[in-house]
Design a protein around this motif. Structure first.
Motif, short mmCIF file in Angstrom:
data_model
loop_
_atom_site.label_atom_id
_atom_site.label_comp_id
_atom_site.label_asym_id
_atom_site.label_seq_id
_atom_site.Cartn_x
_atom_site.Cartn_y
_atom_site.Cartn_z
N ASN A 162 0.86 -1.18 0.00
CA ASN A 162 0.00 0.00 0.00
C ASN A 162 0.89 1.23 0.00
O ASN A 162 2.00 1.20 0.54
N ILE A 163 0.40 2.29 -0.57
CA ILE A 163 1.20 3.50 -0.65
C ILE A 163 1.55 4.02 0.75
O ILE A 163 2.62 4.57 0.97
N SER A 164 0.68 3.79 1.72
CA SER A 164 0.96 4.25 3.08
C SER A 164 2.10 3.46 3.72
O SER A 164 2.69 3.91 4.70
N ASP A 165 2.47 2.31 3.16
CA ASP A 165 3.57 1.51 3.71
C ASP A 165 4.93 2.13 3.45
O ASP A 165 5.87 1.90 4.19
N PHE A 166 5.06 2.91 2.38
CA PHE A 166 6.38 3.41 2.05
C PHE A 166 6.47 4.93 1.91
O PHE A 166 7.53 5.44 1.59
N VAL A 167 5.43 5.66 2.16
CA VAL A 167 5.53 7.12 2.08
C VAL A 167 5.48 7.77 3.46
O VAL A 167 5.47 8.97 3.57
N LEU A 184 1.62 0.32 -10.75
CA LEU A 184 1.25 1.26 -9.71
C LEU A 184 -0.24 1.55 -9.89
O LEU A 184 -0.65 2.02 -10.94
N ALA A 185 -1.02 1.21 -8.89
CA ALA A 185 -2.48 1.41 -8.96
C ALA A 185 -2.84 2.59 -8.06
O ALA A 185 -2.77 2.49 -6.84
N LEU A 186 -3.17 3.71 -8.69
CA LEU A 186 -3.52 4.91 -7.95
C LEU A 186 -5.03 5.09 -7.89
O LEU A 186 -5.72 4.99 -8.90
N LYS A 187 -5.51 5.34 -6.70
CA LYS A 187 -6.92 5.70 -6.50
C LYS A 187 -6.91 7.20 -6.19
O LYS A 187 -6.34 7.62 -5.18
N ILE A 188 -7.50 7.98 -7.10
CA ILE A 188 -7.42 9.45 -6.98
C ILE A 188 -8.82 10.04 -6.94
O ILE A 188 -9.69 9.69 -7.75
N TRP A 189 -9.01 10.96 -6.03
CA TRP A 189 -10.25 11.71 -5.92
C TRP A 189 -9.99 13.09 -6.50
O TRP A 189 -9.08 13.80 -6.08
N PHE A 190 -10.79 13.48 -7.49
CA PHE A 190 -10.60 14.75 -8.21
C PHE A 190 -11.61 15.79 -7.75
O PHE A 190 -12.77 15.47 -7.49
N PRO A 246 1.72 1.23 -15.61
CA PRO A 246 2.89 0.34 -15.67
C PRO A 246 4.16 1.10 -15.30
O PRO A 246 4.25 2.32 -15.48
N ILE A 247 5.12 0.38 -14.76
CA ILE A 247 6.43 0.96 -14.44
C ILE A 247 7.38 0.50 -15.55
O ILE A 247 7.83 -0.65 -15.54
N PRO A 248 7.68 1.36 -16.53
CA PRO A 248 8.51 0.92 -17.66
C PRO A 248 9.97 0.72 -17.22
O PRO A 248 10.55 1.55 -16.54
N GLU A 249 10.52 -0.40 -17.63
CA GLU A 249 11.90 -0.73 -17.27
C GLU A 249 12.88 0.27 -17.87
O GLU A 249 13.96 0.50 -17.32
N THR A 250 12.49 0.90 -18.98
CA THR A 250 13.39 1.86 -19.62
C THR A 250 13.63 3.10 -18.76
O THR A 250 14.63 3.78 -18.92
N PHE A 309 -1.78 1.42 -4.33
CA PHE A 309 -0.76 0.40 -4.04
C PHE A 309 0.10 0.14 -5.26
O PHE A 309 -0.22 0.56 -6.37
N ILE A 310 1.20 -0.56 -5.02
CA ILE A 310 2.07 -1.01 -6.10
C ILE A 310 2.22 -2.51 -5.99
O ILE A 310 2.31 -3.06 -4.89
#
Length: 190
Positions: free
Chosen positions: A42-47, A79-85, A125-129, A170-171
């Motif tokens: 979860n994003i809260s685990d590492f931020v 990376l799965a972002l849940k965003i409230w606009f 997606p997290i591109p390897e490049t 989360f990622i």
């Protein structure tokens, strides 16, 4: 007499070495076999933030860092972002994602499928490049460009230029199925 004792010591030493080897072999096989196929954070685990992340203004940004894991299949890592606009944002507003200072993803608000409660789910997606294998950390930066009208000054003073990245984001790190750690360091970093 010493010769007989030397043979016993050599035999006992060889027996002890083989026994230890046979004992350690199944343990290492179990350890390597338990490398999971996917790791989800979860994003809260590492931020270091337990709450949602609020970004306000014309071009706010939020950066965080992820470890560069060895053995990750970056083609399938997401990376799965849940965003409230904010409800009053212009459809031409956009959300961008930078990885190690390189633009990796951008999408206009009008192209994002928004739920009735103004929440959207972005699967990025997290591109390897964009990754630098020599670095131990990956910098991820979320940078929206928000506006309501063509009068930016009025937009900013309205207080409606915001998005909220929900803590449920989360990622998912997908591991390579054929990757075997070559060193203890590889194993500990996987």
């Amino acid at each position: 007499m010493w010769f007989k004792n030397d043979r016993r010591i050599v035999f006992f030493g060889a027996f002890l070495f083989i026994s230890l080897f046979l004992l350690v072999l199944p343990i290492t096989n179990l350890a390597f076999a338990q490398i999971p196929n996917a790791i989800v954070w979860n994003i809260s685990d590492f931020v270091e933030q337990e709450n949602d992340i609020r970004l306000e203004g014309y071009q706010p940004s939020y950066s965080f860092f992820l470890p560069y894991f060895k053995g990750v299949n970056w083609e399938e890592t997401r990376l799965a972002l849940k965003i409230w606009f904010s409800e009053v944002l212009n459809p031409e507003s956009r959300v961008s994602l930078f990885i190690n200072e390189q633009l990796a993803y951008t999408q206009l608000l009008k192209d994002i499928q928004i739920q009735p409660d103004q929440v959207a789910y972005l699967d990025i997606p997290i591109p390897e490049t964009a990754l630098k294998p020599n670095n131990q950390l990956i910098k991820i930066e979320i940078q929206p460009t928000l506006f309501i009208s063509s009068h930016l000054g009025e937009d900013i003073s309205s207080g409606n230029l915001w998005i909220i990245v929900k803590k449920e984001s989360f990622i998912t790190f997908k591991m390579k199925t054929d990757w075997i750690p070559q060193t203890i360091d590889d194993f500990l970093q996987s």
